[in-house]
Design an enzyme around this catalytic site. Structure first.
Site, PDB file in Angstrom:
ATOM      1  N   ASP A   1       0.849  -1.192   0.000  1.00 11.14           N
ATOM      2  CA  ASP A   1       0.000   0.000   0.000  1.00 11.14           C
ATOM      3  C   ASP A   1       0.886   1.243   0.000  1.00 11.14           C
ATOM      4  O   ASP A   1       1.691   1.446   0.916  1.00 11.14           O
ATOM      5  CB  ASP A   1      -0.906  -0.011   1.235  1.00 11.14           C
ATOM      6  CG  ASP A   1      -1.826   1.193   1.276  1.00 11.14           C
ATOM      7  OD1 ASP A   1      -2.547   1.412   0.294  1.00 11.14           O
ATOM      8  OD2 ASP A   1      -1.799   1.934   2.275  1.00 11.14           O
TER       9      ASP A   1
ATOM     10  N   THR B   1      -3.262   5.423  -4.066  1.00  9.02           N
ATOM     11  CA  THR B   1      -2.175   6.188  -3.444  1.00  9.02           C
ATOM     12  C   THR B   1      -0.855   5.980  -4.181  1.00  9.02           C
ATOM     13  O   THR B   1      -0.022   6.887  -4.215  1.00  9.02           O
ATOM     14  CB  THR B   1      -2.007   5.774  -1.972  1.00  9.02           C
ATOM     15  OG1 THR B   1      -1.861   4.358  -1.891  1.00  9.02           O
ATOM     16  CG2 THR B   1      -3.215   6.175  -1.162  1.00  9.02           C
TER      17      THR B   1
END
Length: 581
Positions: free
Chosen positions: A58, A91
Site C-alpha cells: 500500500d 495512493t
C-alpha cells in the site's frame, strides 16, 4: 545557475539547480513504490527503529513510515496521504503520475519552455481530462447494481495479500458498507465508514472472517459469575471509575477514636454501593465503562445479574453510545450536588453476549436502536497478515463508499489513462499556443500507469501499450457502433493481452481517477513553481564562559574541564576532557 551564499546567513540554490534537485527527490520517492503497483506488484518490508516489521504494498502505508527529509519529497508523501484520506485507494498511482509530470516538465524547461507555460498547459490538460472522464469513460452503478460493487472491491483487493480470496472478502465488504447506509437531514444517502468496526483475531484461516451486524469488543466480562448473555439489553455507558470511594487529595480527617476508622471504611464502601445501586435501579443490565470497575463493584453487579465491561477504549464506547442511544456519562453528580442516574441515560440493544473466538474472549453487541453499525471480525495466522488484511479491507470499504456516493465507475487496468492519453494528444493539436507542448507531455505522462502495470507483471510494456493505444484511438475516431466498446479496453496482466475490462469486471470508482489526476497535477504545479530555495543556517548557541581552574597541590597538577553542549534531537550531551599540565 550555481549556488551562492547570501547575506541572510543561509545557503541559496536557485534556477535550474533547485528544479533538478526537487525532481530527483520526487523520482526517488516514486521509484520506491513503483514496483508495488498493480495485481502483480511486489511487497515492501519496512523495519522501524525498534524492530517492528510491516509488510505491505500500500503506497500510503509505505510512504507514511519513511523518514523523508527533502521538502519536495515531503509534498509527495503528503499527496499520497491526501489521496488515501479522500479516495482510500490509488495512493501509488497518484505518486507515480506526479513524478512523471515533474520529470517531463523539467525536460521541457531545459528546452527553453517557460515554467508558466508548462503550469498553464498542465492545468488545461487536467481540466479536459476530468471532463472527458465524466462524459465518456464513466458508467452508472445503478445500471449493473451489486455485481459492479463486488467487481470494484475485487479490483481493489487484486493487488493485496487477500487477492486469492477476493470474491469472499469483496462480498463481505459490500454487505458491510450497505449495512451502514444512512440518509442525512438534506436527503443525501451517505455510507459512514466509521460505523464499520474492524476487529482482528489471531488464528484460523482468513476465510473464517465474518461480518457481524453489531459491535465487537475484544475483552471478557469483569467477573466470570456475571451472565454470559443478556437479552433486551439496557446499556449504561460510563466514563468514570467504579472504585471504592477515596477522599480527594488535600482533604484530611482527624480521628479521635480508633473505632471510627471502621466507620470511615464502611462509608467509602457505602458510597460505591449507592452509585452502583442507582445504575441498577434505573434498569441497566449491561455496563460499559472506560475506566476501572473494582471487585467490590463487580460483587454488586453479580448479585444483580448485570454484565459489566471495564477499561473499554473511549472511541469504542462513544460509537456504542451513539448506536444504542445511550448517554456517555462522566459523572453522576447534578448541579444541585446530588448523584442521579436517569433511565433516559440508557441505550438499548437486542442482545449482548460473550463468545470465545480463537484464543480470546469477545463481547458481541447486536440489534442497535438508533443507527445501523456493523463489525468485521478478521482472522489470520499472525500480526503481519492481520494488519495487511485490515489495510486491504479498509481500502476496499473506501472504494465501495466512493462508488455508491458518486454513482459512477470506470474501467481499470490502464484503460482510463490510455484513453485520456489519446484524447489529450489530439486535443493538444487544437491549441495554437505554447501550452500545446505541455498538454502533449501531460498526455504522454499518463501512459506511465499502463507501462508500469505491464512491467511489474513481467510483460513487454512497449508492445502492450502500443496495442492498447490502437484500441482507444479506434474507439475515439470510428463511427462503427461495434467498435465504440473499445474505449473500455485495458490490460489483462495474467494473460498478457488487451481485453474489455468492463465485461471482465475490472472497475474503479470514477471519483478515485478524478482525484488522482487533480491531486497529481496540483502537486506537480506546486513543486514547479519553486525556482529558489534558501536553507537557513541553524542558530548558533553560545557556549558558557569557560575559565581555567588551577588547583594547587604538592604534585603541581591541575585539571582542566570544559563542556560542549550538543543540541540535537532535544538531547544535551556533555563531553569532558581531562588532562594534566
Amino acid at each position: 545557475m550555481s549556488s551562492t551564499n547570501v547575506s541572510i546567513l543561509g545557503h541559496r540554490t536557485q534556477g535550474q539547480d533547485v528544479r533538478s534537485n526537487n525532481v530527483t527527490a520526487v523520482q526517488a520517492i516514486a521509484n520506491i513504490i513503483k514496483s508495488s503497483l498493480g495485481p502483480q506488484g511486489l511487497d515492501k518490508m519496512l523495519v522501524d527503529e525498534i524492530g517492528d516489521v510491516t509488510i505491505t504494498n500500500d503506497g500510503a502505508t509505505i510512504l507514511r513510515q519513511l523518514e523523508v527529509e527533502h521538502p519536495a519529497a515531503k509534498v509527495i508523501v503528503e499527496l499520497s496521504q491526501m489521496q488515501d484520506k479522500e479516495a482510500g485507494d490509488g495512493t501509488t498511482s497518484v505518486v507515480i503520475i506526479a513524478s512523471e509530470l515533474l520529470k517531463r516538465a523539467n525536460e521541457m524547461i531545459k528546452n527553453k519552455v517557460h515554467p508558466t507555460n508548462v503550469i498553464s498547459g498542465y492545468k488545461i490538460a487536467a481540466r479536459e481530462a476530468v471532463k472527458y472522464i465524466q462524459e465518456n469513460l464513466s458508467i452508472k452503478v445503478e445500471q449493473t447494481g451489486r455485481e459492479t460493487l463486488i467487481n470494484a472491491a475485487k479490483t481493489s483487493m487484486s493487488s493485496k495479500l487477500i487477492g486469492p480470496e477476493a470474491q469472499f472478502f469483496s462480498e463481505l465488504v459490500v454487505d458491510a458498507v450497505q449495512a451502514v447506509k444512512q440518509i442525512n437531514s438534506i436527503g443525501d444517502i451517505k455510507y459512514p465508514t466509521k460505523a464499520i468496526h474492524i476487529e482482528k483475531c489471531h488464528g484460523g484461516s482468513s476465510r473464517e472472517s465474518r461480518l457481524v451486524r453489531g459491535y465487537v469488543l475484544r475483552m471478557a466480562r469483569v467477573s466470570q459469575q456475571m451472565p454470559i448473555r443478556v437479552e433486551n439489553a439496557k446499556i449504561a455507558c460510563l466514563d468514570f471509575n467504579l472504585n471504592k470511594y477515596r477522599l480527594p487529595l488535600g482533604v484530611q480527617i482527624l480521628v479521635n477514636d480508633p473505632k471510627n476508622l471502621d466507620k470511615i471504611r464502611q462509608t467509602e464502601l457505602d458510597i460505591l454501593k449507592a452509585r452502583c445501586q442507582k445504575i441498577i435501579d434505573a434498569g441497566a443490565n449491561v455496563i460499559i465503562a472506560t475506566k476501572a470497575v473494582d471487585d467490590v463493584a463487580a460483587k454488586y453487579f453479580v448479585e444483580a445479574g448485570v454484565l459489566a465491561l471495564r477499561r473499554v477504549d473511549k472511541k469504542d464506547v462513544r460509537r456504542i453510545a451513539k448506536s444504542t442511544g445511550a448517554t456517555l456519562l462522566t459523572t453522576l453528580a447534578t448541579p444541585e450536588g446530588e448523584e442521579v442516574f436517569e433511565p433516559s441515560f440508557l441505550g438499548t440493544a437486542q442482545e449482548v453476549y460473550e463468545e470465545t473466538v480463537g484464543d480470546d474472549q469477545y463481547v458481541f453487541i447486536k440489534g442497535f436502536k438508533n443507527s445501523a453499525a456493523c463489525s468485521i471480525l478478521i482472522r489470520g495466522a499472525n500480526d503481519l497478515m492481520l494488519d495487511e488484511i485490515e489495510r486491504s479491507i479498509h481500502d476496499s470499504i473506501c472504494v465501495i463508499k466512493r462508488a455508491l456516493e458518486s454513482g459512477y465507475v470506470v474501467s481499470g487496468g490502464g484503460s482510463v489513462e490510455m484513453g485520456l492519453a489519446v484524447y489529450l494528444d489530439d486535443f493538444a493539436r487544437t491549441l495554437g499556443t505554447r501550452e500545446q507542448i505541455a498538454v502533449a507531455e501531460f498526455a504522454e505522462a499518463l501512459t506511465v500507469i499502463p507501462k508500469t502495470l505491464a512491467t511489474n507483471a513481467a510483460l513487454d510494456a512497449t508492445d502492450l501499450v502500443a496495442k492498447l493505444r490502437v484500441f482507444h484511438n479506434t474507439a475515439q475516431t470510428t463511427d462503427d457502433p461495434a467498435k465504440l466498446d473499445f474505449k473500455w479496453a485495458g490490460l489483462d496482466l495474467l494473460n498478457g493481452k488487451v481485453r474489455n475490462n468492463l465485461t471482465a469486471g475490472v472497475l474503479e470508482p470514477q471519483i478515485n481517477k478524478i482525484k488522482c489526476i487533480r491531486f497529481a497535477t496540483e502537486a506537480a504545479v506546486t513543486i514547479l513553481r519553486i525556482d529558489d530555495m534558501i536553507k537557513l543556517q541553524p542558530k548558533q548557541e553560545e557556549l558558557p564562559h569557560l575559565s581555567l581552574i588551577h588547583i594547587s597541590e604538592p604534585t603541581r597538577q591541575a585539571e582542566i574541564s570544559y563542556a560542549v553542549f550538543c543540541l540535537k534531537k532535544k538531547k544535551i550531551l556533555y563531553h569532558y576532557l581531562y588532562y594534566s599540565i
